[in-house]
Design a protein around this motif. Sequence first.
Motif, PDB file in Angstrom:
ATOM      1  N   SER A  34       0.826  -1.204   0.000  1.00 25.07           N
ATOM      2  CA  SER A  34       0.000   0.000   0.000  1.00 25.07           C
ATOM      3  C   SER A  34       0.863   1.258   0.000  1.00 25.07           C
ATOM      4  O   SER A  34       1.978   1.269   0.548  1.00 25.07           O
ATOM      5  CB  SER A  34      -0.917   0.021   1.222  1.00 25.07           C
ATOM      6  OG  SER A  34      -0.178   0.234   2.405  1.00 25.07           O
ATOM      7  N   LYS A  35       0.341   2.313  -0.597  1.00 20.64           N
ATOM      8  CA  LYS A  35       1.049   3.598  -0.623  1.00 20.64           C
ATOM      9  C   LYS A  35       1.274   4.117   0.789  1.00 20.64           C
ATOM     10  O   LYS A  35       2.331   4.663   1.086  1.00 20.64           O
ATOM     11  CB  LYS A  35       0.257   4.619  -1.446  1.00 20.64           C
ATOM     12  CG  LYS A  35       0.154   4.303  -2.922  1.00 20.64           C
ATOM     13  CD  LYS A  35      -0.468   5.444  -3.686  1.00 20.64           C
ATOM     14  CE  LYS A  35      -1.945   5.575  -3.361  1.00 20.64           C
ATOM     15  NZ  LYS A  35      -2.740   4.450  -3.902  1.00 20.64           N
ATOM     16  N   GLN A  36       0.283   3.949   1.662  1.00 22.76           N
ATOM     17  CA  GLN A  36       0.404   4.453   3.036  1.00 22.76           C
ATOM     18  C   GLN A  36       1.591   3.804   3.757  1.00 22.76           C
ATOM     19  O   GLN A  36       2.368   4.492   4.431  1.00 22.76           O
ATOM     20  CB  GLN A  36      -0.891   4.192   3.811  1.00 22.76           C
ATOM     21  CG  GLN A  36      -2.097   4.956   3.292  1.00 22.76           C
ATOM     22  CD  GLN A  36      -2.864   4.169   2.246  1.00 22.76           C
ATOM     23  OE1 GLN A  36      -2.329   3.282   1.589  1.00 22.76           O
ATOM     24  NE2 GLN A  36      -4.138   4.508   2.107  1.00 22.76           N
ATOM     25  N   SER A  37       1.731   2.492   3.609  1.00 22.21           N
ATOM     26  CA  SER A  37       2.827   1.785   4.275  1.00 22.21           C
ATOM     27  C   SER A  37       4.181   2.287   3.799  1.00 22.21           C
ATOM     28  O   SER A  37       5.086   2.558   4.596  1.00 22.21           O
ATOM     29  CB  SER A  37       2.705   0.278   4.014  1.00 22.21           C
ATOM     30  OG  SER A  37       1.488  -0.228   4.491  1.00 22.21           O
ATOM     31  N   LEU A  38       4.328   2.424   2.496  1.00 21.28           N
ATOM     32  CA  LEU A  38       5.597   2.851   1.911  1.00 21.28           C
ATOM     33  C   LEU A  38       5.935   4.293   2.279  1.00 21.28           C
ATOM     34  O   LEU A  38       7.081   4.613   2.608  1.00 21.28           O
ATOM     35  CB  LEU A  38       5.541   2.681   0.399  1.00 21.28           C
ATOM     36  CG  LEU A  38       5.459   1.226  -0.089  1.00 21.28           C
ATOM     37  CD1 LEU A  38       5.017   1.162  -1.538  1.00 21.28           C
ATOM     38  CD2 LEU A  38       6.803   0.530   0.090  1.00 21.28           C
ATOM     39  N   LEU A  39       4.939   5.170   2.227  1.00 20.54           N
ATOM     40  CA  LEU A  39       5.178   6.581   2.523  1.00 20.54           C
ATOM     41  C   LEU A  39       5.529   6.783   3.998  1.00 20.54           C
ATOM     42  O   LEU A  39       6.457   7.537   4.326  1.00 20.54           O
ATOM     43  CB  LEU A  39       3.954   7.410   2.153  1.00 20.54           C
ATOM     44  CG  LEU A  39       3.692   7.575   0.654  1.00 20.54           C
ATOM     45  CD1 LEU A  39       2.304   8.129   0.412  1.00 20.54           C
ATOM     46  CD2 LEU A  39       4.746   8.471   0.020  1.00 20.54           C
ATOM     47  N   ILE A  40       4.798   6.128   4.887  1.00 20.89           N
ATOM     48  CA  ILE A  40       5.087   6.268   6.316  1.00 20.89           C
ATOM     49  C   ILE A  40       6.491   5.771   6.628  1.00 20.89           C
ATOM     50  O   ILE A  40       7.257   6.422   7.350  1.00 20.89           O
ATOM     51  CB  ILE A  40       4.047   5.493   7.154  1.00 20.89           C
ATOM     52  CG1 ILE A  40       2.679   6.182   7.067  1.00 20.89           C
ATOM     53  CG2 ILE A  40       4.491   5.393   8.615  1.00 20.89           C
ATOM     54  CD1 ILE A  40       1.550   5.386   7.697  1.00 20.89           C
ATOM     55  N   ALA A  41       6.856   4.625   6.076  1.00 17.78           N
ATOM     56  CA  ALA A  41       8.135   4.007   6.411  1.00 17.78           C
ATOM     57  C   ALA A  41       9.331   4.824   5.929  1.00 17.78           C
ATOM     58  O   ALA A  41      10.293   5.029   6.666  1.00 17.78           O
ATOM     59  CB  ALA A  41       8.191   2.593   5.830  1.00 17.78           C
ATOM     60  N   PHE A  42       9.266   5.291   4.684  1.00 14.10           N
ATOM     61  CA  PHE A  42      10.463   5.886   4.085  1.00 14.10           C
ATOM     62  C   PHE A  42      10.447   7.417   3.994  1.00 14.10           C
ATOM     63  O   PHE A  42      11.506   8.028   3.826  1.00 14.10           O
ATOM     64  CB  PHE A  42      10.678   5.304   2.681  1.00 14.10           C
ATOM     65  CG  PHE A  42      11.089   3.873   2.688  1.00 14.10           C
ATOM     66  CD1 PHE A  42      12.395   3.508   2.941  1.00 14.10           C
ATOM     67  CD2 PHE A  42      10.163   2.870   2.468  1.00 14.10           C
ATOM     68  CE1 PHE A  42      12.784   2.188   2.958  1.00 14.10           C
ATOM     69  CE2 PHE A  42      10.529   1.531   2.491  1.00 14.10           C
ATOM     70  CZ  PHE A  42      11.846   1.193   2.743  1.00 14.10           C
ATOM     71  N   PHE A  63      12.704  -0.242   7.041  1.00 12.53           N
ATOM     72  CA  PHE A  63      12.286  -1.565   6.601  1.00 12.53           C
ATOM     73  C   PHE A  63      11.421  -2.237   7.666  1.00 12.53           C
ATOM     74  O   PHE A  63      10.445  -2.922   7.352  1.00 12.53           O
ATOM     75  CB  PHE A  63      13.518  -2.429   6.295  1.00 12.53           C
ATOM     76  CG  PHE A  63      14.402  -1.853   5.228  1.00 12.53           C
ATOM     77  CD1 PHE A  63      14.132  -2.086   3.889  1.00 12.53           C
ATOM     78  CD2 PHE A  63      15.497  -1.060   5.547  1.00 12.53           C
ATOM     79  CE1 PHE A  63      14.940  -1.558   2.894  1.00 12.53           C
ATOM     80  CE2 PHE A  63      16.308  -0.524   4.568  1.00 12.53           C
ATOM     81  CZ  PHE A  63      16.026  -0.764   3.229  1.00 12.53           C
ATOM     82  N   LEU A  64      11.775  -2.024   8.933  1.00 11.05           N
ATOM     83  CA  LEU A  64      10.994  -2.594  10.029  1.00 11.05           C
ATOM     84  C   LEU A  64       9.632  -1.915  10.142  1.00 11.05           C
ATOM     85  O   LEU A  64       8.607  -2.578  10.345  1.00 11.05           O
ATOM     86  CB  LEU A  64      11.777  -2.448  11.339  1.00 11.05           C
ATOM     87  CG  LEU A  64      11.333  -3.295  12.531  1.00 11.05           C
ATOM     88  CD1 LEU A  64      11.294  -4.772  12.170  1.00 11.05           C
ATOM     89  CD2 LEU A  64      12.256  -3.065  13.718  1.00 11.05           C
ATOM     90  N   ILE A  65       9.604  -0.602   9.997  1.00  7.58           N
ATOM     91  CA  ILE A  65       8.340   0.133  10.036  1.00  7.58           C
ATOM     92  C   ILE A  65       7.437  -0.296   8.886  1.00  7.58           C
ATOM     93  O   ILE A  65       6.226  -0.492   9.056  1.00  7.58           O
ATOM     94  CB  ILE A  65       8.601   1.655   9.963  1.00  7.58           C
ATOM     95  CG1 ILE A  65       9.311   2.131  11.234  1.00  7.58           C
ATOM     96  CG2 ILE A  65       7.303   2.419   9.765  1.00  7.58           C
ATOM     97  CD1 ILE A  65       8.491   1.992  12.486  1.00  7.58           C
ATOM     98  N   LEU A  66       8.014  -0.465   7.702  1.00  5.05           N
ATOM     99  CA  LEU A  66       7.242  -0.923   6.548  1.00  5.05           C
ATOM    100  C   LEU A  66       6.596  -2.266   6.836  1.00  5.05           C
ATOM    101  O   LEU A  66       5.419  -2.497   6.517  1.00  5.05           O
ATOM    102  CB  LEU A  66       8.149  -1.017   5.316  1.00  5.05           C
ATOM    103  CG  LEU A  66       7.504  -1.597   4.049  1.00  5.05           C
ATOM    104  CD1 LEU A  66       6.361  -0.720   3.581  1.00  5.05           C
ATOM    105  CD2 LEU A  66       8.545  -1.761   2.951  1.00  5.05           C
ATOM    106  N   LEU A  67       7.346  -3.150   7.446  1.00  5.20           N
ATOM    107  CA  LEU A  67       6.830  -4.476   7.799  1.00  5.20           C
ATOM    108  C   LEU A  67       5.653  -4.366   8.759  1.00  5.20           C
ATOM    109  O   LEU A  67       4.611  -5.011   8.574  1.00  5.20           O
ATOM    110  CB  LEU A  67       7.956  -5.299   8.419  1.00  5.20           C
ATOM    111  CG  LEU A  67       7.634  -6.721   8.858  1.00  5.20           C
ATOM    112  CD1 LEU A  67       7.258  -7.572   7.664  1.00  5.20           C
ATOM    113  CD2 LEU A  67       8.827  -7.323   9.586  1.00  5.20           C
TER     114      LEU A  67
END
Length: 428
Positions: free
Chosen positions: A156-164, A415-419
């Motif tokens: 999801s876009k939300q996961s990627l944006l929040i993580a990185f 990477f951990l946040i994305l997970l």
Amino acid sequence: MHKYTTIWPLHIIDFPVTVVIRQIKKLPQHWLKFWIPALLLKVVAAISLGLIYKYYYGVGDTFSLFDDGKLLAKLAIDQPDTYLQVLWQTVKGRRVDDLIILANANPRAVAMSVFNSVLCLLSGNNYWLSAFYAAILNFLALTTLVYTLEKIFKLSKQSLLIAFFFYPSVLLWTSGLLKENVLLACLSIVSAIILRLLYPEFFKKRIVVISLLYWLILAFSLLIIYRLKYYYLAVYLPVVIAYSVVVIFKKKQSNTVFRSQKILFIGVFLFTILLATSIHPNLNLDKVVAALVLNHDIMVEETSKPENLIQYNNLKASFSSVLKNTPKAFWEGLARPYLWEQGNWLKKISGLENLLFLLLLFGALFKWGQSGFKTKYSIEVLAVCAFSLVLLLMLALSAPNLGNLVRYKTGFIPFLILLLVSAVKRKE
């Protein structure tokens, strides 16, 4: 006028902005509305980092390394042959020639100064413009990885944006002129290229020249990681090798169950580490443990406030002592500083971020528990956990200062946040 605030003509900004906009336009349309705010936030964070060091800390390695970069930039113009010796680190110590003495002699610091020297040549020795360039480079690297992850794994876009892009500590400490900026950029580029090599079916077929360029960028990025923080590479490469073996095996044996893949990953990962420890004496486990504890003792001596440290129980240079302190290293490495700890405003912000991280962690574990901890991306989860947790243990033991630890974790925390965010937002 302050020596870091020389104003150059604004047209110097045109080229990098044009490059970024052209790259953004090549990406899928549904991403376009997110990239510009993320880019602006990255640039604001880079400038903010410089302001924090200048007006709040008063001193800091961001300016010290930039000053060394200016000296090396002058050297590149006056004595290019000597500059190349510094580039390949054949010059030892602070003295480069009869006139130039660097403020930082550590090889990793010199590597960052060399990177700064390139930015100095582009910006006319302007700190703020160099920070702008560094933010642009980091943004392009993260964008490449995010696009690759979305294309292959449909995250999801939300996961990627929040993580990185939006996670506060990652945004701040990887945006300006610090080693963490370059480290995360190189890790992102390497990860993106390896994934594209492993999953070529998701991308357009490359011509030979582009394929060769991929390998050159991959080798160059790995070299930079090695020069900046070689211990990241010592963990990253075994994970990548194990993951690559499993992906190749899985493609040839499509009916293989997840359990066999996990066993294969763990086996290759441990074998690679054991092989490395036997090849080079400095990688022997006893010497690694001794180096971790030695760095710990040095940092403890250099930290004036004990409340800013992870306090271990009689940590010694032995495997049993490290093993006994491992649970505390994992927990406090992830959770501290706590929100209720006394400290400055940066510590309070870190405490709030850690509290939100723990809530996210428990939420993700609950979600996974509901599905019996099953996911079609089990090997990716295993790879991220292996990379993050091994590095976390090493950093928490060798760098127990909480302020430094917040910065050092930015090499793996996205990477951990994305997970975790992906687990919370899963649709299954």
